[in-house]
Design an enzyme around this catalytic site. Structure first.
Site, PDB file in Angstrom:
ATOM      1  N   GLY A 100       0.815  -1.217   0.000  1.00  0.00           N
ATOM      2  CA  GLY A 100       0.000   0.000   0.000  1.00  0.00           C
ATOM      3  C   GLY A 100       0.838   1.252   0.000  1.00  0.00           C
ATOM      4  O   GLY A 100       2.047   1.192  -0.236  1.00  0.00           O
ATOM      5  N   ASN A 101       0.201   2.386   0.219  1.00  0.00           N
ATOM      6  CA  ASN A 101       0.919   3.663   0.267  1.00  0.00           C
ATOM      7  C   ASN A 101       0.278   4.568   1.316  1.00  0.00           C
ATOM      8  O   ASN A 101      -0.712   4.194   1.934  1.00  0.00           O
ATOM      9  CB  ASN A 101       0.929   4.307  -1.130  1.00  0.00           C
ATOM     10  CG  ASN A 101      -0.462   4.599  -1.632  1.00  0.00           C
ATOM     11  OD1 ASN A 101      -1.175   5.421  -1.077  1.00  0.00           O
ATOM     12  ND2 ASN A 101      -0.877   3.885  -2.687  1.00  0.00           N
ATOM     13  N   HIS A 102       0.852   5.765   1.496  1.00  0.00           N
ATOM     14  CA  HIS A 102       0.438   6.637   2.600  1.00  0.00           C
ATOM     15  C   HIS A 102      -0.741   7.548   2.284  1.00  0.00           C
ATOM     16  O   HIS A 102      -1.016   8.466   3.047  1.00  0.00           O
ATOM     17  CB  HIS A 102       1.615   7.511   3.043  1.00  0.00           C
ATOM     18  CG  HIS A 102       2.712   6.738   3.693  1.00  0.00           C
ATOM     19  ND1 HIS A 102       2.522   5.986   4.825  1.00  0.00           N
ATOM     20  CD2 HIS A 102       4.016   6.592   3.366  1.00  0.00           C
ATOM     21  CE1 HIS A 102       3.666   5.409   5.165  1.00  0.00           C
ATOM     22  NE2 HIS A 102       4.586   5.760   4.295  1.00  0.00           N
TER      23      HIS A 102
END
Ligand code: C5P
Length: 218
Positions: free
Chosen positions: A29-31
């Site tokens: 995933g990412n932020h």
């Protein structure tokens, strides 16, 4: 006084970061917090548009009068967005879409073995680029989170993806980027011109983007 400059328009906004599953309990995933996309959906609804918000799991309330479509992965987002594209007038792609996904998703939880583990990744479809190839009357807005040469990279991205407006932010600047309440963005246009906005709340930036869309699209 609120403008109703998007009355009668169908807008599709994407928001949040995609999660690409590795096994039943893990993902890549990412932020992305989804804040910019949710603010855009709100601003479009305020301007009178019919808004569909295609979003991943985020910790935000759904803006009033906005229809929610929940997705997890880039593949699911691709299906929802391309399927709705023909009857959409404006697409705002604020989501942070994973460029790659694991080649396979293990059916069982991956066990640790004590030695190196190599993941094989395959590219995801670029949703915005695909819309850019298919577009007819639609107005396309892309986002770019950059860590270097923000404006130069953004302009070539706008051209590559055939977008009508690209919103770029340098995520390394304080007060900009992931999870923050504020953002610092530049708006990049196909004719090479650019408008730099000061640091503002994400909702104020969203309202400014709506103003620009209203003035630019037919
Ligand atoms: O290439 P980059 O990821 O920086 O481009 C950002 C823009 O492209 C964003 O608007 C993002 O939502 C969109 N994008 C997409 N599909 C991808 C990757 C990015 O629609 N697979």
């Amino acid at each position: 006084v609120r403008s109703n400059g998007l009355a009668g328009k169908k807008v599709l906004v994407t928001a949040g970061g995609t999660k690409e599953p590795l096994d039943p309990v893990r993902y890549l995933g990412n932020h992305s917090s989804g804040k910019m996309g949710f603010a855009l959906a709100q601003a479009c609804a305020e301007a009178g548009a019919e808004v569909v918000l295609v979003h991943t799991q985020v910790e935000l309330p759904l803006p009033l009068g906005v229809r929610s479509v929940f997705v997890r992965t880039a593949g699911e987002m691709y299906e929802e967005v391309t399927g709705r594209f023909p009857e959409t007038d404006i697409v705002i792609k604020a989501a942070a879409v994973a460029d790659y996904r694991p080649l396979t998703c293990s059916e069982q939880k991956i066990k640790k073995s004590g030695s190196h583990l190599t993941l094989e990744l395959v590219p995801n479809p670029d949703i915005l680029a695909e819309l850019g190839r298919k577009k007819q009357h639609q107005f396309l807005v892309g986002f770019a989170a950059e860590t270097e040469n923000a404006v130069d990279n953004a302009f070539s991205k706008l051209q590559r993806k055939n977008a009508d407006l690209l919103v770029v932010n340098d995520v390394t600047k304080p007060g900009a980027g992931f999870g923050t309440e504020t953002n610092i963005v530049s708006l990049i246009f196909p004719d090479g011109s650019r408008e730099d906005l000061p640091r503002m709340s994400k909702l104020d930036i969203a309202r400014e983007i709506v103003r620009v869309i209203v003035s630019r699209q037919s």
